[in-house]
Scaffold this active site. Structure first.
Site, mmCIF file in Angstrom:
data_model
loop_
_atom_site.group_PDB
_atom_site.id
_atom_site.type_symbol
_atom_site.label_atom_id
_atom_site.label_comp_id
_atom_site.label_asym_id
_atom_site.label_seq_id
_atom_site.Cartn_x
_atom_site.Cartn_y
_atom_site.Cartn_z
ATOM 1 N N TYR A 37 0.858 -1.186 0.000
ATOM 2 C CA TYR A 37 0.000 0.000 0.000
ATOM 3 C C TYR A 37 0.895 1.237 0.000
ATOM 4 C CZ TYR A 37 -3.928 3.062 1.152
ATOM 5 O OH TYR A 37 -4.893 4.036 1.108
ATOM 6 N N PHE A 62 -5.407 9.131 -4.048
ATOM 7 C CA PHE A 62 -4.249 8.519 -4.713
ATOM 8 C C PHE A 62 -3.918 7.257 -3.936
ATOM 9 C CE2 PHE A 62 0.117 7.229 -4.633
ATOM 10 C CZ PHE A 62 0.576 7.383 -5.922
ATOM 11 N N GLU A 63 -3.800 6.154 -4.646
ATOM 12 C CA GLU A 63 -3.310 4.919 -4.031
ATOM 13 C C GLU A 63 -2.674 4.085 -5.121
ATOM 14 O OE1 GLU A 63 -7.050 3.143 -2.736
ATOM 15 O OE2 GLU A 63 -6.607 3.563 -0.655
ATOM 16 N N VAL A 64 -1.520 3.498 -4.818
ATOM 17 C CA VAL A 64 -1.036 2.379 -5.621
ATOM 18 C C VAL A 64 -0.983 1.240 -4.625
ATOM 19 C CG1 VAL A 64 0.852 1.432 -7.002
ATOM 20 C CG2 VAL A 64 0.357 3.894 -7.100
ATOM 21 N N HIS A 114 -9.204 2.455 4.776
ATOM 22 C CA HIS A 114 -8.022 1.832 4.157
ATOM 23 C C HIS A 114 -6.778 2.029 5.024
ATOM 24 C CE1 HIS A 114 -9.493 1.853 -0.329
ATOM 25 N NE2 HIS A 114 -10.290 1.179 0.475
#
Ligand SMILES: Nc1nc2c(ncn2[C@@H]2O[C@H](COP(=O)(O)OP(=O)(O)O)[C@@H](O)[C@H]2O)c(=O)[nH]1
Ligand SMILES: [Mg+2]
Length: 438
Positions: free
Chosen positions: A267, A324-326, A361
């Site tokens: 994450y 924004f998340e990768v 999250h």
């Protein structure tokens, strides 16, 4: 007299013939110029090279959902890996004026190296088309034009033709369009509708942002518990979430998906901050209940220190900003995460309060992952209203051809939690951070 008029007729016929030849020559050269005009070659890769959306069927899943649609960049072969082709004799280099001309795609160049099983993912409404178009254009220009990763679009209503046409023309990889099933975007049976309505009325009075919105609550619950198990997403292991109207300010020179895979990250984030307390008054009580009921899911070496200042008794409201998340989809699909989501969902705070997917999250990442599995992407410069992440360090900004103003960088300001993330992990803060604290 008769001989004289015959000569005049001959002259007239000759003049006619001459004019006809002149007309023919000029007309055919006009047509060849005409071909170079954009309007005559149907630009829009979507139109000229896509297969029809209904060529690709949905993927079946035990979670179930309506058939999804995909648009595949069709017949034109992808450029080979490596830098754009160089022509020793420049006179031989093709001048590609239309998408069907040789060399059109070579201008883009393609990054060498392997690709991960990854996709961009955007939740959007049809009315978001121009805002998501701006985001896509920036992601493509700064990164994806060299990597050609796919893009999944999700919506609680069917996407319209304009949305599909515009987005598929901008994305260099394949595009897929999924409609979210009703059970992932509605009130679950255990929710008391009257109680939920009173909460919305009260929050509206108190002017809490999105406090009176039903759709925003469905959105937060969907992003918390369902986006990663939509049929289209089951095809992938990694995702990069993109929202409408974001900006990317620097070139991304390497593949963040590959970075995550090779460095065992699950994450990642670029911005972190404190959540509005009014939206999550009992979230931490629910988390504590989960920790008690599922101790086996809480990993050793987690990031509790990022979330709490007193060893877990109270939440300090720090969270990673999830627009924004990768991240890793297998982790979100794991029993640990799904148990976490379902436990929270049963407590009802998505509707009786206004729990956001960002704290959900973040708390999961903080407790269910080892701290080394989280990553801060300093080199991905990003804006989502109203905050900016602009890399600290002038050399980094110049090397990456950034166009953000370093004064706007939020990382080291008082309302950001990024400094705490560095402290908890024992990371050294980048040079110059002290000058950006206010
Ligand atoms: N399909 C759909 N997408 C939505 C809806 N509401 C929000 N979104 C998407 O959910 C994400 C977050 O919404 P946004 O309005 O940006 O919220 P904010 O960033 O928290 O202010 C964005 O990608 C929106 O396009 C909705 O009712 N339907
Ligand atoms: Mg947004």
């Amino acid at each position: 007299m008769a001989a004289g008029s015959a000569r005049i007729v001959r002259y007239i016929l000759f003049a006619f013939f001459f004019l006809a030849v002149l007309y023919f020559v000029s007309n055919s050269s006009y047509e060849s110029v005409q071909q170079l005009k954009p309007s005559s070659f149907g630009v829009g890769k979507g139109e000229s090279t896509s297969t029809k959306p209904d060529d690709v069927g949905g993927v079946s899943s035990s979670w179930g959902s309506k058939p999804d649609e995909s648009i595949t960049k069709g017949t034109a072969p992808k450029p080979a890996a490596g830098t754009p082709k160089q022509y020793e004799d420049l006179a031989e280099a093709p001048m590609a004026l239309t998408p069907s001309d040789q060399g059109w795609d070579e201008l883009l160049g393609t990054a060498p190296g392997p690709r991960m099983n990854a996709t961009f993912v955007s939740l959007a409404r049809n009315s978001d088309v121009w805002e998501i178009a701006r985001s896509i254009r920036q992601v493509e220009d700064r990164f994806n034009r060299r990597y050609n990763y796919d893009w999944v679009f999700l919506n609680d209503k069917p996407f319209d033709a304009t949305f599909k046409k515009v987005t598929s023309s901008l994305v260099s990889g394949k595009t897929h369009y999924g409609e979210i099933p009703h059970e992932h975007w509605s009130f679950p049976d255990h929710i008391d509708q009257d109680k939920a309505r009173k909460v919305r009325e009260d929050m509206a009075q108190r002017k809490i942002i999105y406090g009176d919105s039903i759709s925003y609550r469905h959105m937060c619950r969907f992003e918390s518990g369902f986006f990663f198990r939509q049929p289209l997403m089951l095809n992938y292991e990694w995702y990069w979430r993109v929202e409408p109207s974001i900006e990317l300010f620097c070139d991304v020179h390497y593949d963040p998906f590959r970075f995550m895979a090779e460095n065992k990250k699950k994450y990642s984030f670029v911005l972190s901050l404190y959540e509005y307390v009014e939206t999550i008054p009992t979230l931490w009580d629910s988390v504590k209940k989960f920790m008690k009921n599922y101790p086996e899911h809480i990993v050793e070496g987690n990031s509790m220190g990022f979330l709490s200042d007193d060893g877990g008794e109270n939440y300090n409201h720090c969270h990673f900003w999830s627009n924004f998340e990768v991240g890793n989809l297998e982790w979100l699909r794991s029993k640990a995460y799904v148990d976490f989501f379902e436990s929270l969902d049963l407590d009802g705070g998505f509707f009786y309060e206004r729990w956001g997917d960002a704290p959900v999250h973040s708390i999961a990442a903080g407790l269910l992952l080892k701290k080394e599995e989280l990553h801060f992407f300093n080199d991905i410069a990003y804006y989502h209203v109203p905050f900016t992440h602009c890399p600290t360090g002038e050399k980094t900004r110049l090397d990456l051809r950034c166009h953000c103003n370093p004064k706007d960088n939020f990382d080291w300001k008082g309302y950001s939690c990024t400094s705490r993330f560095f402290d908890v992990n024992g990371y050294e803060k980048p040079e110059g951070y002290e000058n950006q604290q206010d």
